[in-house]
Motif scaffolding. Structure first.
Motif, PDB file in Angstrom:
ATOM      1  N   GLU A   1      11.174  28.071  -4.258  1.00 14.00           N
ATOM      2  CA  GLU A   1       9.655  28.267  -3.891  1.00 14.00           C
ATOM      3  C   GLU A   1       9.088  29.304  -4.882  1.00 14.00           C
ATOM      4  O   GLU A   1       7.863  29.448  -4.912  1.00 14.00           O
ATOM      5  N   ASP A   2       9.660  30.148  -5.480  1.00 17.74           N
ATOM      6  CA  ASP A   2       9.600  31.089  -6.478  1.00 17.74           C
ATOM      7  C   ASP A   2       9.378  30.693  -8.017  1.00 17.74           C
ATOM      8  O   ASP A   2       8.916  31.328  -8.660  1.00 17.74           O
ATOM      9  N   GLY A   3       9.595  29.313  -7.955  1.00 22.05           N
ATOM     10  CA  GLY A   3       9.431  28.859  -9.459  1.00 22.05           C
ATOM     11  C   GLY A   3      10.686  28.618 -10.312  1.00 22.05           C
ATOM     12  O   GLY A   3      10.516  28.319 -11.484  1.00 22.05           O
ATOM     13  N   LEU A   4      11.662  29.251  -9.735  1.00 24.54           N
ATOM     14  CA  LEU A   4      12.996  29.653 -10.369  1.00 24.54           C
ATOM     15  C   LEU A   4      13.832  28.342 -10.196  1.00 24.54           C
ATOM     16  O   LEU A   4      13.877  27.424  -9.222  1.00 24.54           O
ATOM     17  N   PHE A   5      14.505  27.876 -11.407  1.00 21.01           N
ATOM     18  CA  PHE A   5      15.449  26.589 -11.246  1.00 21.01           C
ATOM     19  C   PHE A   5      16.860  26.860 -10.724  1.00 21.01           C
ATOM     20  O   PHE A   5      17.504  27.720 -11.032  1.00 21.01           O
ATOM     21  N   TYR A   6      17.168  25.918  -9.953  1.00 22.23           N
ATOM     22  CA  TYR A   6      18.455  25.973  -9.660  1.00 22.23           C
ATOM     23  C   TYR A   6      19.137  24.394 -10.373  1.00 22.23           C
ATOM     24  O   TYR A   6      18.318  23.584 -10.542  1.00 22.23           O
ATOM     25  N   VAL A   7      20.223  24.673 -10.760  1.00 25.28           N
ATOM     26  CA  VAL A   7      21.037  23.635 -11.583  1.00 25.28           C
ATOM     27  C   VAL A   7      22.360  23.085 -10.906  1.00 25.28           C
ATOM     28  O   VAL A   7      22.937  24.011 -10.275  1.00 25.28           O
ATOM     29  N   GLU A   8      22.639  21.898 -11.187  1.00 24.92           N
ATOM     30  CA  GLU A   8      23.745  21.225 -10.599  1.00 24.92           C
ATOM     31  C   GLU A   8      24.150  20.288 -11.493  1.00 24.92           C
ATOM     32  O   GLU A   8      23.540  19.309 -11.722  1.00 24.92           O
ATOM     33  N   ALA A   9      25.566  20.616 -12.188  1.00 20.22           N
ATOM     34  CA  ALA A   9      26.010  19.636 -12.954  1.00 20.22           C
ATOM     35  C   ALA A   9      27.380  19.113 -12.365  1.00 20.22           C
ATOM     36  O   ALA A   9      28.373  20.001 -12.241  1.00 20.22           O
TER      37      ALA A   9
ATOM     38  N   TRP B   1      17.060  30.676 -12.783  1.00 23.17           N
ATOM     39  CA  TRP B   1      17.008  30.510 -14.148  1.00 23.17           C
ATOM     40  C   TRP B   1      15.540  30.016 -14.321  1.00 23.17           C
ATOM     41  O   TRP B   1      14.900  29.321 -13.635  1.00 23.17           O
ATOM     42  N   PHE B   2      14.945  30.369 -15.536  1.00 19.43           N
ATOM     43  CA  PHE B   2      13.428  30.022 -15.763  1.00 19.43           C
ATOM     44  C   PHE B   2      13.511  30.264 -17.455  1.00 19.43           C
ATOM     45  O   PHE B   2      13.906  31.260 -17.893  1.00 19.43           O
ATOM     46  N   PRO B   3      13.111  29.256 -18.273  1.00 24.02           N
ATOM     47  CA  PRO B   3      12.466  27.950 -17.711  1.00 24.02           C
ATOM     48  C   PRO B   3      13.857  27.085 -17.639  1.00 24.02           C
ATOM     49  O   PRO B   3      14.880  27.566 -17.645  1.00 24.02           O
ATOM     50  N   GLU B   4      13.723  25.821 -17.634  1.00 20.53           N
ATOM     51  CA  GLU B   4      14.964  25.107 -17.300  1.00 20.53           C
ATOM     52  C   GLU B   4      16.033  25.108 -18.222  1.00 20.53           C
ATOM     53  O   GLU B   4      16.046  25.319 -19.476  1.00 20.53           O
TER      54      GLU B   4
ATOM     55  N   PRO C   1      17.113  28.828 -23.423  1.00 19.14           N
ATOM     56  CA  PRO C   1      16.665  28.600 -24.468  1.00 19.14           C
ATOM     57  C   PRO C   1      15.620  29.970 -25.117  1.00 19.14           C
ATOM     58  O   PRO C   1      15.509  29.717 -26.264  1.00 19.14           O
ATOM     59  N   ILE C   2      14.859  30.401 -24.201  1.00 17.95           N
ATOM     60  CA  ILE C   2      13.982  31.424 -24.680  1.00 17.95           C
ATOM     61  C   ILE C   2      14.723  32.671 -25.162  1.00 17.95           C
ATOM     62  O   ILE C   2      14.453  33.345 -25.982  1.00 17.95           O
ATOM     63  N   LEU C   3      15.743  33.121 -24.368  1.00 17.76           N
ATOM     64  CA  LEU C   3      16.386  34.325 -24.345  1.00 17.76           C
ATOM     65  C   LEU C   3      17.550  34.134 -25.382  1.00 17.76           C
ATOM     66  O   LEU C   3      18.146  35.042 -25.896  1.00 17.76           O
ATOM     67  N   ALA C   4      17.777  32.924 -25.548  1.00 21.48           N
ATOM     68  CA  ALA C   4      19.194  32.642 -26.347  1.00 21.48           C
ATOM     69  C   ALA C   4      20.332  33.502 -25.772  1.00 21.48           C
ATOM     70  O   ALA C   4      21.157  33.862 -26.425  1.00 21.48           O
ATOM     71  N   GLU C   5      20.357  33.463 -24.585  1.00 16.53           N
ATOM     72  CA  GLU C   5      21.576  34.248 -23.786  1.00 16.53           C
ATOM     73  C   GLU C   5      21.947  33.033 -22.813  1.00 16.53           C
ATOM     74  O   GLU C   5      21.404  32.262 -22.300  1.00 16.53           O
ATOM     75  N   GLU C   6      23.350  33.273 -22.576  1.00 17.50           N
ATOM     76  CA  GLU C   6      24.049  32.210 -21.454  1.00 17.50           C
ATOM     77  C   GLU C   6      24.921  33.004 -20.326  1.00 17.50           C
ATOM     78  O   GLU C   6      25.656  34.139 -20.841  1.00 17.50           O
ATOM     79  N   LYS C   7      25.471  32.542 -19.510  1.00 23.29           N
ATOM     80  CA  LYS C   7      26.419  32.709 -18.699  1.00 23.29           C
ATOM     81  C   LYS C   7      27.231  31.834 -18.331  1.00 23.29           C
ATOM     82  O   LYS C   7      26.898  30.533 -18.423  1.00 23.29           O
ATOM     83  N   GLY C   8      28.587  31.985 -18.056  1.00 23.37           N
ATOM     84  CA  GLY C   8      29.534  31.066 -18.029  1.00 23.37           C
ATOM     85  C   GLY C   8      30.645  31.395 -16.980  1.00 23.37           C
ATOM     86  O   GLY C   8      30.927  32.704 -16.606  1.00 23.37           O
ATOM     87  N   SER C   9      31.449  30.179 -16.492  1.00 21.45           N
ATOM     88  CA  SER C   9      32.544  30.554 -15.500  1.00 21.45           C
ATOM     89  C   SER C   9      33.523  29.652 -15.901  1.00 21.45           C
ATOM     90  O   SER C   9      33.444  28.409 -16.565  1.00 21.45           O
TER      91      SER C   9
END
Length: 509
Positions: A197-205, A170-173, A224-232
């Motif tokens: 290393e590629d500048g992409l974000f990993y998230v863990e909640a 993901w990018f940005p945060e 927040p930039i694309l106003a798109e999301e993915k869910g599970s």
């Protein structure tokens, strides 16, 4: 494309800013760009354009693009229709292309291929004609829609179940949030984000669910930039019935002590015994990603491994059919010290055990030196190196009684090992012998050295006597040499000048 000889990158940067400060902005042309930010997805292409007003040919002008966010101003320049690559940023070479279809009307564009997170930010398009210039800025917003989140459930606990939602790419945060079956927001226990290393974000909640009887929980990752999301979504009652939910992972009951430079072995196993060949096994530090080691479907996944463990790990799978695996880490370093977690996962359910690893280093034997003597006082310095963790330093007299240090200095070198300097001020002349001991608190081992003040004084006295003896010997030798030389000189004179009293003179008439 042409390169300008002797044109270094640092010189180009300095020259660029000097020219920028001394140039006059043109009164007879200006530069305009897009009215809105340019949006580009990671991996796609982007087109940056700017236009002279009033419209006129720019064939004879110098046109350049620069991106200050990355620390180097010049992105690409064009002089009299020729590209200047010597001052171009390395990360953009072979990834940008001039578009000059409208250059006769003052319009230029720059096409950027394979957009990266590092491309995000402000750009400037500048036209220069002689000492006059005009420029405009453009905002490039880079966005990356990463992978769908994966929800992991830890086996049943007394307090309920713990859920961990993870996603990469993901990018940005991104924003992460949890919802229950009614759509009500749930409060996460913790959230962690890191760039790879590629500048992409990993998230863990992480979320703790108290009631595991009939809970269905969803995790959403929002850009927040694309106003798109993915869910599970995860159905907890279904996961509770899986094989791994009834198993436990067992690790070493005591901390593992490994000396610096030796190999580390971290062993975990399932209880009761179960075949782990089809499971994902992950050794981690504080978070699931990046991992110390990841085993999936019989292979080591290197793409998720922490850089400091690459090339240093191996997995022993001899007893994998019984659920037992051992991770070997070669040549222990001080940075390896700390807690590890061993995770077995199958069908979205995981169980884990903690392993406490203690790295130890037994340093060199201490060396005691006498720093100086003032007003009858003696200062001793005890030094040693190669200790880990921070060692304990003690001064003792001949009876073993502790003598407080005057001061202590502990410093860590580039490899994390401690260097010790302990000072002792001796004011009591009755103190004859002192011992400096340095001990490792984890190994229970120590090294020591003894310093004898009386011996040092005797040694000092003998040195003085030796110096005096040498001085006297040299002086005596010089005197003798001088006396012998004088005697030889007198003998020579006696041979040259005859004795008048014994010389006869014959006179002939």
């Amino acid at each position: 494309m042409v390169d300008f000889p002797g044109y270094s990158l640092s010189g180009a940067v300095a020259s660029f800013f000097f020219v920028l400060l001394t140039m006059k902005h043109s009164d007879y042309f200006r530069v305009i760009g897009p009215a809105h930010p340019i949006l580009a997805r990671v991996g796609e292409d982007a087109l940056l354009s700017c236009q002279l007003l009033p419209k006129r040919t720019a064939m004879h002008m110098e046109v350049s693009w620069y991106h200050l966010e990355t620390g180097t101003p010049v992105l690409l320049a064009r002089r009299n229709g020729t590209e200047v690559t010597k001052v171009q940023m390395e990360e953009y070479r072979s990834r940008v292309e001039w578009i000059e279809d409208d250059i006769t009307k003052g319009g230029v564009a720059l096409k950027m291929y394979n957009i990266q997170p590092s491309d995000n930010g402000q750009y400037w398009c500048r036209f220069q004609e002689g000492n006059y210039c005009g420029e405009t800025s453009l905002l490039l917003k880079v966005a990356g829609l990463g992978a769908a989140p994966h929800i992991h459930m830890e086996g049943c606990m007394e307090s309920g179940v713990q859920l961990v939602c993870t996603a990469k790419g993901w990018f940005p945060e991104p924003h992460v949030y949890w919802e229950d079956v009614t759509g009500e927001k749930l409060l996460a226990v913790s959230e962690y984000q890191v760039q790879d290393e590629d500048g992409l974000f990993y998230v863990e909640a992480t979320l703790t669910v108290r009631s595991a009887s009939a809970e269905t929980v969803s995790c959403f990752i929002h850009n927040p930039i694309l106003a798109e999301e993915k869910g599970s979504v995860i159905s907890i009652p279904e996961k509770v019935q899986t094989e791994l939910a009834s198993l436990k992972v067992i690790g070493p009951p005591q901390p593992i002590l490994v000396r610096v430079g030796e190999d580390i072995q971290l062993t975990c196993y399932l209880s009761p015994k179960a075949n782990a060949q089809s499971m994902e096994v992950r050794w981690v530090r504080s978070h699931r990603y990046p991992a110390v080691y990841l085993y999936v479907d019989g292979d080591h996944v290197t793409g998720e491994q922490m850089a400091e463990y690459r090339g240093r790990t191996a997995l022993v799978t001899d007893a994998i059919d019984e659920g037992k695996l051992t991770l070997q880490i070669h040549s222990a370093r001080t940075s390896d010290d700390g807690q590890y977690r061993c995770l077995f996962e199958k069908d979205g359910v995981y169980q884990e055990a903690s392993v406490d690893l203690k790295i130890v280093g037994l340093g060199s034997s201490p060396l005691i030196t006498m720093e100086g003597m003032e007003n009858g006082e003696i200062q001793l310095m005890c030094t040693s190196e190669g200790w880990f963790p921070q060692p304990h330093v003690h001064w003792r007299d001949t009876e073993g009684k502790a003598i407080p240090s005057f001061s202590e200095v502990l410093t860590q070198g580039s490899h994390g090992l401690f260097h010790v300097e302990a000072f002792l001020l001796v004011t009591n002349s009755s103190v004859v012998n002192v011992t400096c001991s340095i001990s490792n608190p984890l190994l229970g081992e120590e090294k020591m050295a003894t310093f004898s003040l009386s011996e040092s004084r005797m040694t000092f006295a003998w040195k003085i006597l030796l110096i005096l003896g040498l001085f006297l010997a040299v002086a005596t030798g010089l005197i003798r040499r001088k006396s012998n030389r004088k005697a030889r000189d007198e003998d020579m004179m006696d041979n040259i000048i005859p004795d008048i009293s014994t010389t006869s003179v014959s006179i002939e008439h």
